[in-house]
Design a protein around this motif. Sequence first.
Motif, short mmCIF file in Angstrom:
data_model
loop_
_atom_site.label_atom_id
_atom_site.label_comp_id
_atom_site.label_asym_id
_atom_site.label_seq_id
_atom_site.Cartn_x
_atom_site.Cartn_y
_atom_site.Cartn_z
N TYR A 19 0.80 -1.23 0.00
CA TYR A 19 0.00 0.00 0.00
C TYR A 19 0.83 1.28 0.00
CZ TYR A 19 -4.30 -2.64 0.64
OH TYR A 19 -5.37 -3.49 0.45
N ILE A 23 -5.62 1.40 3.67
CA ILE A 23 -6.59 1.81 2.63
C ILE A 23 -6.98 3.28 2.84
CG2 ILE A 23 -8.97 1.47 1.83
CD1 ILE A 23 -8.52 -1.58 2.30
N LEU A 50 -4.16 5.42 1.65
CA LEU A 50 -4.05 5.41 0.19
C LEU A 50 -5.11 6.30 -0.44
CD1 LEU A 50 -2.32 4.04 -1.99
CD2 LEU A 50 -4.07 2.31 -2.18
N ARG A 51 -6.30 6.27 0.13
CA ARG A 51 -7.37 7.12 -0.42
C ARG A 51 -7.05 8.59 -0.21
NH1 ARG A 51 -12.50 3.48 1.60
NH2 ARG A 51 -12.31 1.94 -0.07
N ASN A 96 -6.63 -2.63 -7.20
CA ASN A 96 -7.22 -1.56 -6.38
C ASN A 96 -7.13 -1.96 -4.90
OD1 ASN A 96 -9.63 -2.91 -5.37
ND2 ASN A 96 -10.48 -2.71 -7.43
N GLU A 97 -7.42 -1.01 -4.05
CA GLU A 97 -7.15 -1.20 -2.62
C GLU A 97 -7.90 -2.38 -2.01
OE1 GLU A 97 -8.00 2.63 -2.80
OE2 GLU A 97 -10.11 2.53 -2.23
#
Lengths: 204, 165
Positions: B25, B69, B72-73, B114-115
């Motif tokens: 990540y 997550i 990362l967003r 994707n995450e």
Amino acid sequence: MELEEMKAVWKELSSRLDNQEKINEQLIIRMAHQRSASRLSRIIRLESAGAIVSIAATIFIITQFHKLQDFISILSGIIVTAFLLISIVIGLLIVQRASKINIISKTYSQTYIDFKHLTALLKRYKQISLIGFFVLPVAMIPLIFVIILNKTAPLDWSKYLESLVAAVIILPIVWWLILKFYKRNISKVREAIDEVKELKSKSE
Amino acid sequence: MTKEQQFIILIQENEGVIHKITSLYADSREDQKDLFQEVVVQLWTALDRFKNESKVSTWIYRIALNTAITRLRKVKKQVDNEALDLVMFNYAEPENQELDHKINALHASIAKLNELDKAIILLVLEDKSYEEISQIIGISVSNVGTRLMRIKQKLKEKMTTSYGT
């Protein structure tokens, strides 16, 4: 590559990770207390914002000072400017002292000293702000009349009654909220410092 | 046992898991270290609330993956680590070059997902059951199965076209 092969490859990656040197105990605890740094940065952000607003207000009042003609408005201008200057200085000192606190990279004793300096300053700030919360609303009203509303400050104090009543109701609530904010953040920082002290005394 | 001692043991026993998550990540070594630190902070904060209602490993995965997550967003960029730095693991046998290549290929392909897909495949590769995965990630068991089929397909395509494995 099918899933079973992926699992086998992943298992190899995992076993390589397991063979690495384990993370140091002290580092784990210090990382955990990184939370205290975010508490301090909230205080720093609030004080920095406060200092910027105070500086802007001070500059505004100074540039409009020529509008103050009578004794009451001149006195109110001086009192408000003095309070703003004091709060700018203290605010910047708080920012400086809070920025010095670093649980992770400094020794416990240095962190403790830096923390004590900050709390001493906050105590002084609390005392000054308490006076300010009562004096400033009274001092500001003539200033607002002359500089912002472009009117002569009324000599009859009954004209200020509504504003004073609003200030008496609202300002203690605002003061209590700000005090609560500082108390909560400072107590979290104190907790973090005490926990690191425990760890340090065990490892010595 | 004090809270600190309990926490130290927890982190040392699960360090590998956290490193695997951070390597998927976050791309640079610095970002991975930052993310590792954030995960440690979140685990420390959550330790008092952990009531043994789930397995320790399930709890750790849930917090570590949520942290990764969320981060990362916020950063809003796709992880683009082409090759895992095997020197990071202090272990790279020259005669295992083929295995190193497969490890790199698998890791890099997973990193490009994707995450949510990353989290699912990570947990599958860690031999977690569908029920555990559904508890950790918060999706239904049937959704885990459906997504896994698509993930496997994506991985196969990526690994074949980019890495020839």
